[in-house]
Design a protein around this motif. Structure first.
Motif, PDB file in Angstrom:
ATOM      1  N   GLU A 106      -7.647  -4.988   1.438  1.00  0.00           N
ATOM      2  CA  GLU A 106      -8.034  -4.248   2.634  1.00  0.00           C
ATOM      3  C   GLU A 106      -7.794  -2.745   2.480  1.00  0.00           C
ATOM      4  OE1 GLU A 106      -6.297  -5.869   6.149  1.00  0.00           O
ATOM      5  OE2 GLU A 106      -6.326  -3.972   7.215  1.00  0.00           O
ATOM      6  N   ALA A 107      -6.524  -2.370   2.421  1.00  0.00           N
ATOM      7  CA  ALA A 107      -6.148  -0.951   2.392  1.00  0.00           C
ATOM      8  C   ALA A 107      -4.726  -0.859   1.873  1.00  0.00           C
ATOM      9  CB  ALA A 107      -6.245  -0.359   3.802  1.00  0.00           C
ATOM     10  N   PRO A 108      -4.311   0.302   1.416  1.00  0.00           N
ATOM     11  CA  PRO A 108      -2.924   0.431   0.944  1.00  0.00           C
ATOM     12  C   PRO A 108      -1.926   0.191   2.069  1.00  0.00           C
ATOM     13  CG  PRO A 108      -4.243   2.374   0.373  1.00  0.00           C
ATOM     14  CD  PRO A 108      -5.063   1.557   1.307  1.00  0.00           C
ATOM     15  N   GLY A 109      -0.810  -0.427   1.732  1.00  0.00           N
ATOM     16  CA  GLY A 109       0.316  -0.520   2.648  1.00  0.00           C
ATOM     17  C   GLY A 109       1.324   0.567   2.318  1.00  0.00           C
ATOM     18  N   ARG A 110       2.533   0.430   2.835  1.00  0.00           N
ATOM     19  CA  ARG A 110       3.531   1.485   2.648  1.00  0.00           C
ATOM     20  C   ARG A 110       3.882   1.699   1.177  1.00  0.00           C
ATOM     21  NH1 ARG A 110       8.722  -0.136   5.337  1.00  0.00           N
ATOM     22  NH2 ARG A 110       8.778  -1.350   3.446  1.00  0.00           N
ATOM     23  N   ASP A 111       4.178   0.614   0.453  1.00  0.00           N
ATOM     24  CA  ASP A 111       4.558   0.751  -0.959  1.00  0.00           C
ATOM     25  C   ASP A 111       3.420   1.348  -1.786  1.00  0.00           C
ATOM     26  OD1 ASP A 111       7.170  -0.428  -0.746  1.00  0.00           O
ATOM     27  OD2 ASP A 111       6.161  -2.351  -0.450  1.00  0.00           O
ATOM     28  N   GLU A 112       2.217   0.904  -1.495  1.00  0.00           N
ATOM     29  CA  GLU A 112       1.055   1.387  -2.245  1.00  0.00           C
ATOM     30  C   GLU A 112       0.818   2.869  -1.966  1.00  0.00           C
ATOM     31  OE1 GLU A 112       1.101  -1.411  -0.404  1.00  0.00           O
ATOM     32  OE2 GLU A 112       1.094  -2.861  -2.050  1.00  0.00           O
ATOM     33  N   ASP A 113       1.006   3.243  -0.709  1.00  0.00           N
ATOM     34  CA  ASP A 113       0.835   4.644  -0.318  1.00  0.00           C
ATOM     35  C   ASP A 113       1.843   5.533  -1.052  1.00  0.00           C
ATOM     36  OD1 ASP A 113      -0.109   6.818   1.453  1.00  0.00           O
ATOM     37  OD2 ASP A 113       1.907   6.680   2.289  1.00  0.00           O
ATOM     38  N   VAL A 114       3.072   5.033  -1.173  1.00  0.00           N
ATOM     39  CA  VAL A 114       4.112   5.817  -1.839  1.00  0.00           C
ATOM     40  C   VAL A 114       3.851   5.911  -3.348  1.00  0.00           C
ATOM     41  CG1 VAL A 114       6.565   5.820  -2.461  1.00  0.00           C
ATOM     42  CG2 VAL A 114       5.872   5.344  -0.093  1.00  0.00           C
ATOM     43  N   GLN A 115       3.451   4.784  -3.936  1.00  0.00           N
ATOM     44  CA  GLN A 115       3.311   4.753  -5.398  1.00  0.00           C
ATOM     45  C   GLN A 115       1.914   5.131  -5.893  1.00  0.00           C
ATOM     46  OE1 GLN A 115       5.137   1.383  -7.429  1.00  0.00           O
ATOM     47  NE2 GLN A 115       6.259   0.857  -5.569  1.00  0.00           N
ATOM     48  N   GLY A 116       0.934   5.098  -4.986  1.00  0.00           N
ATOM     49  CA  GLY A 116      -0.428   5.459  -5.397  1.00  0.00           C
ATOM     50  C   GLY A 116      -1.132   4.377  -6.184  1.00  0.00           C
ATOM     51  N   GLU A 117      -0.642   3.150  -6.093  1.00  0.00           N
ATOM     52  CA  GLU A 117      -1.265   2.040  -6.825  1.00  0.00           C
ATOM     53  C   GLU A 117      -1.440   0.850  -5.883  1.00  0.00           C
ATOM     54  OE1 GLU A 117       0.383   1.240 -10.699  1.00  0.00           O
ATOM     55  OE2 GLU A 117      -0.254  -0.868 -10.606  1.00  0.00           O
ATOM     56  N   PRO A 118      -2.567   0.139  -5.979  1.00  0.00           N
ATOM     57  CA  PRO A 118      -2.777  -0.985  -5.062  1.00  0.00           C
ATOM     58  C   PRO A 118      -1.920  -2.195  -5.424  1.00  0.00           C
ATOM     59  CG  PRO A 118      -4.627  -0.802  -6.571  1.00  0.00           C
ATOM     60  CD  PRO A 118      -3.728   0.376  -6.845  1.00  0.00           C
ATOM     61  N   PHE A 119      -1.523  -2.943  -4.413  1.00  0.00           N
ATOM     62  CA  PHE A 119      -0.820  -4.220  -4.590  1.00  0.00           C
ATOM     63  C   PHE A 119       0.429  -4.085  -5.473  1.00  0.00           C
ATOM     64  CE2 PHE A 119      -4.879  -5.698  -2.989  1.00  0.00           C
ATOM     65  CZ  PHE A 119      -4.487  -6.727  -2.151  1.00  0.00           C
ATOM     66  N   VAL A 120       1.366  -3.282  -4.997  1.00  0.00           N
ATOM     67  CA  VAL A 120       2.636  -3.144  -5.706  1.00  0.00           C
ATOM     68  C   VAL A 120       3.824  -3.583  -4.847  1.00  0.00           C
ATOM     69  CG1 VAL A 120       1.921  -1.326  -7.317  1.00  0.00           C
ATOM     70  CG2 VAL A 120       2.787  -0.707  -5.056  1.00  0.00           C
ATOM     71  N   GLY A 121       3.603  -3.878  -3.568  1.00  0.00           N
ATOM     72  CA  GLY A 121       4.692  -4.364  -2.722  1.00  0.00           C
ATOM     73  C   GLY A 121       4.906  -5.863  -2.918  1.00  0.00           C
ATOM     74  N   ARG A 122       5.505  -6.496  -1.935  1.00  0.00           N
ATOM     75  CA  ARG A 122       5.783  -7.940  -2.062  1.00  0.00           C
ATOM     76  C   ARG A 122       4.495  -8.740  -2.210  1.00  0.00           C
ATOM     77  NH1 ARG A 122       8.275 -10.281   2.586  1.00  0.00           N
ATOM     78  NH2 ARG A 122       8.589 -12.143   1.348  1.00  0.00           N
ATOM     79  N   ALA A 123       3.498  -8.396  -1.415  1.00  0.00           N
ATOM     80  CA  ALA A 123       2.215  -9.088  -1.540  1.00  0.00           C
ATOM     81  C   ALA A 123       1.606  -8.836  -2.919  1.00  0.00           C
ATOM     82  CB  ALA A 123       1.259  -8.630  -0.448  1.00  0.00           C
ATOM     83  N   GLY A 124       1.801  -7.621  -3.410  1.00  0.00           N
ATOM     84  CA  GLY A 124       1.289  -7.287  -4.729  1.00  0.00           C
ATOM     85  C   GLY A 124       1.964  -8.089  -5.824  1.00  0.00           C
ATOM     86  N   GLN A 125       3.269  -8.317  -5.656  1.00  0.00           N
ATOM     87  CA  GLN A 125       3.980  -9.138  -6.654  1.00  0.00           C
ATOM     88  C   GLN A 125       3.415 -10.550  -6.680  1.00  0.00           C
ATOM     89  OE1 GLN A 125       8.112  -8.751  -5.616  1.00  0.00           O
ATOM     90  NE2 GLN A 125       8.084  -6.555  -6.011  1.00  0.00           N
TER      91      GLN A 125
END
Ligand code: SF4
Length: 252
Positions: A106-125
């Motif tokens: 859908e769109a970046p979440g908080r972790d993605e916004d901070v790191q500049g990469e998609p799907f890097v938070g818990r859902a990304g893991q």
């Protein structure tokens, strides 16, 4: 989004809308007729609507980019929609520019916004586990992107004008990558890409055509974190993708 408050804002919105419609028409989607306005009509319109956004957003600009790097440069420090002031990083996408498989969220979440990469938070893991442990494919061998490149405040759903401004970038990304399969993750991405309001529960697990690319809708990993019992359904969907791509995989 508040109502436009000045002639300039209204004119700006008209320009964005016109560019988007033109882009869709060029692509032959959304039922826009292929006919172009006459030169006289175009000239008349161009004079009537002063453009505060020069050629940067024009459909020809996006369509003229020949690589992902060029597309990223074209997007630049994008201010084309009202999400721009809320972002830390514009999250373009990551992975193999020639990937056979692209995941679209859908769109970046908080972790993605901070790191500049998609799907890097818990859902990304969780997505990474599906790719690496389930499919036995390296994350860097697929491509991962979102419909919307900037984080909506408080993770609210993107709004129609934001989708209209940003989706052409995803469309061009997919044209440039040329994958065999797109996996659309979650209700928002699926409904946006397929132009439908049908529920994800009804859409998932079946093949659709997205401008010549096979598209498989499935649940978003964030949903799976809240509903782990449905991992089984996602694994079924992913196995269909693996069969099409000839991937043996492992176990989810
Ligand atoms: S969401 Fe898309 S259109 Fe809006 S500012 Fe970010 S990159 Fe630009």
């Amino acid at each position: 989004m508040g109502a436009p408050s000045s002639q300039a804002e209204i004119a700006g919105l008209a320009v964005v809308l016109r560019a988007y419609v033109e882009y869709q028409r060029e692509l032959g989607v959304l039922g826009f007729p292929p006919a172009r306005p006459s030169a006289a009509a175009t000239a008349e319109h161009a004079t009537a609507v002063p453009s505060p956004i020069p050629d940067l957003f024009s459909a020809s600009g996006v369509g003229a980019t020949g690589s992902l790097d060029e597309l990223r440069a074209h997007i630049g420090d994008c201010r084309r929609c009202k999400l721009a002031p809320h972002r830390t990083h514009l999250v373009f996408g990551v992975g193999n520019p020639r990937a056979r498989l692209v995941f679209v969220g859908e769109a970046p979440g908080r972790d993605e916004d901070v790191q500049g990469e998609p799907f890097v938070g818990r859902a990304g893991q969780l997505l990474t586990e599906i790719i690496t442990k389930g499919m036995r494919v390296r994350r860097e061998d697929v491509y991962i992107a979102n419909v919307i490149k900037c984080r909506p405040p408080d993770n609210r759903n993107p709004e129609p004008d934001e989708v209209a401004s940003c989706e052409p970038f995803l469309r061009r990304q997919l044209e440039l990558i040329g994958p065999e399969v797109v996996v659309a993750l979650g209700k928002f991405a699926v409904q946006t890409l397929l132009r439908t309001k049908a529920p994800i529960t009804q859409l998932r697990g079946r093949w659709y055509d997205y401008h010549g690319i096979r598209l498989m809708p499935t649940f978003h990993p964030a949903y799976l974190l809240r509903n782990p019992a449905d991992k089984r359904l996602v694994w079924e969907d992913i196995q269909k993708v693996m069969r099409v791509l000839g991937i043996a995989g492992g176990r989810a």
